[in-house]
Design an enzyme around this catalytic site. Structure first.
Site, PDB file in Angstrom:
ATOM      1  N   ASP A  36      36.310  31.643  27.411  1.00  0.00           N
ATOM      2  CA  ASP A  36      37.652  31.162  27.769  1.00  0.00           C
ATOM      3  C   ASP A  36      38.231  32.068  28.856  1.00  0.00           C
ATOM      4  OD1 ASP A  36      38.725  33.428  26.526  1.00  0.00           O
ATOM      5  OD2 ASP A  36      39.865  32.313  25.016  1.00  0.00           O
ATOM      6  N   HIS A  37      39.519  31.887  29.111  1.00  0.00           N
ATOM      7  CA  HIS A  37      40.179  32.624  30.196  1.00  0.00           C
ATOM      8  C   HIS A  37      40.316  34.115  29.897  1.00  0.00           C
ATOM      9  CE1 HIS A  37      43.041  31.210  27.222  1.00  0.00           C
ATOM     10  NE2 HIS A  37      43.819  32.231  27.539  1.00  0.00           N
ATOM     11  N   CYS A  60      35.572  35.334  24.250  1.00  0.00           N
ATOM     12  CA  CYS A  60      37.000  35.060  24.427  1.00  0.00           C
ATOM     13  C   CYS A  60      37.690  36.416  24.533  1.00  0.00           C
ATOM     14  CB  CYS A  60      37.548  34.183  23.308  1.00  0.00           C
ATOM     15  SG  CYS A  60      37.520  34.900  21.655  1.00  0.00           S
ATOM     16  N   GLY A  61      38.994  36.469  24.358  1.00  0.00           N
ATOM     17  CA  GLY A  61      39.675  37.744  24.540  1.00  0.00           C
ATOM     18  C   GLY A  61      39.159  38.819  23.595  1.00  0.00           C
ATOM     19  N   THR A  62      38.979  38.428  22.345  1.00  0.00           N
ATOM     20  CA  THR A  62      38.493  39.373  21.331  1.00  0.00           C
ATOM     21  C   THR A  62      37.081  39.061  20.840  1.00  0.00           C
ATOM     22  OG1 THR A  62      39.406  37.950  19.621  1.00  0.00           O
ATOM     23  CG2 THR A  62      40.825  39.741  20.428  1.00  0.00           C
ATOM     24  N   GLY A  63      36.628  37.856  21.065  1.00  0.00           N
ATOM     25  CA  GLY A  63      35.390  37.363  20.454  1.00  0.00           C
ATOM     26  C   GLY A  63      35.629  36.773  19.073  1.00  0.00           C
ATOM     27  N   ILE A  64      36.825  36.972  18.543  1.00  0.00           N
ATOM     28  CA  ILE A  64      37.090  36.553  17.153  1.00  0.00           C
ATOM     29  C   ILE A  64      37.230  35.032  17.056  1.00  0.00           C
ATOM     30  CG2 ILE A  64      38.687  36.723  15.220  1.00  0.00           C
ATOM     31  CD1 ILE A  64      39.438  39.550  16.231  1.00  0.00           C
ATOM     32  N   GLY A  65      38.148  34.482  17.815  1.00  0.00           N
ATOM     33  CA  GLY A  65      38.422  33.048  17.687  1.00  0.00           C
ATOM     34  C   GLY A  65      37.196  32.203  18.000  1.00  0.00           C
ATOM     35  N   ARG A 109      13.419  39.310   2.689  1.00  0.00           N
ATOM     36  CA  ARG A 109      14.643  39.082   1.918  1.00  0.00           C
ATOM     37  C   ARG A 109      15.789  38.591   2.797  1.00  0.00           C
ATOM     38  NH1 ARG A 109      14.386  44.516   2.953  1.00  0.00           N
ATOM     39  NH2 ARG A 109      16.311  45.618   3.485  1.00  0.00           N
ATOM     40  N   HIS A 110      15.729  38.962   4.071  1.00  0.00           N
ATOM     41  CA  HIS A 110      16.794  38.510   4.982  1.00  0.00           C
ATOM     42  C   HIS A 110      16.678  37.004   5.241  1.00  0.00           C
ATOM     43  CE1 HIS A 110      17.717  42.669   5.411  1.00  0.00           C
ATOM     44  NE2 HIS A 110      16.498  42.924   5.849  1.00  0.00           N
ATOM     45  N   HIS A 134      18.815  41.274  10.694  1.00  0.00           N
ATOM     46  CA  HIS A 134      19.154  40.846   9.330  1.00  0.00           C
ATOM     47  C   HIS A 134      19.711  39.427   9.265  1.00  0.00           C
ATOM     48  CE1 HIS A 134      19.431  45.038   7.179  1.00  0.00           C
ATOM     49  NE2 HIS A 134      18.329  44.890   7.902  1.00  0.00           N
TER      50      HIS A 134
HETATM   51  C1  RB5 Z   1      43.542  33.688  24.304  1.00  0.00           C
HETATM   52  O1  RB5 Z   1      44.802  34.160  24.647  1.00  0.00           O
HETATM   53  C2  RB5 Z   1      42.986  34.456  23.124  1.00  0.00           C
HETATM   54  O2  RB5 Z   1      43.687  34.141  21.969  1.00  0.00           O
HETATM   55  C3  RB5 Z   1      41.515  34.174  22.936  1.00  0.00           C
HETATM   56  O3  RB5 Z   1      40.829  34.532  24.099  1.00  0.00           O
HETATM   57  C4  RB5 Z   1      40.827  34.932  21.811  1.00  0.00           C
HETATM   58  O4  RB5 Z   1      41.081  36.301  21.891  1.00  0.00           O
HETATM   59  C5  RB5 Z   1      41.032  34.400  20.471  1.00  0.00           C
HETATM   60  O5  RB5 Z   1      40.438  34.861  19.479  1.00  0.00           O
END
Ligand code: RB5
Length: 146
Positions: free
Chosen positions: A8-9, A65-70, A132-133, A98
């Protein structure tokens, strides 16, 4: 290797960095992410890359993405996708050894203690250990049937 990537951006510069490095190492990269910082929604980017991956012919995928989380949360809703959010050399290696991850996620706004290309290389150099993995990864697949 043949690799699909989307972002993403929040990760345009990181994507450019990783794609340039992958190509310099002789890998083929299919870039489905954005190259400008106009806002897009990371779930749409996850769907684009995961759908392409599931057509076959790819070694793995990368989501940014910004954090990789979303984007990793979104990818892990898609059957057959095991997307690991990695932060360092250890988590990158373990994601493959693993978890047999077929995608890795990183964040363009995260400060890593290793170069992102080194983290990616650690994932690419690692091998799934099976045993096992494999049983545990099989249990993840079972969860998708519920
Ligand atoms: C976008 O602003 C941001 O929320 C997205 O890149 C990401 O960090 C979400 O997890």
């Amino acid at each position: 290797m043949r690799i699909v990537i989307a972002n993403d951006h929040g990760a345009v510069a990181l994507k450019r960095n990783l794609v340039a490095w992958l190509k310099s190492e002789g890998h083929e990269v299919v870039n489905l992410g954005v190259d400008v910082e106009d806002r897009v929604d990371y779930p749409d980017m996850a769907v684009a890359a995961c759908s392409e991956f599931k057509k076959g012919g790819y070694d793995f995928g990368i989501l940014l993405c910004g954090t990789g989380i979303g984007i990793s949360i979104a990818a892990n809703k898609i059957p057959g996708i095991r997307c690991a959010l990695v932060h360092d050399l250890f988590t990158a290696s373990m994601a493959r050894e693993h978890n047999d991850a077929n995608f890795i996620a990183m964040g363009g706004r995260v400060e890593y203690s290793n170069q992102p290309t080194e983290i990616l290389a650690a994932f690419m150099d690692a091998k799934f250990q099976g045993g096992r993995h494999a049983e545990r990864v099989g249990k993840i697949a079972e969860l998708e049937k519920e």
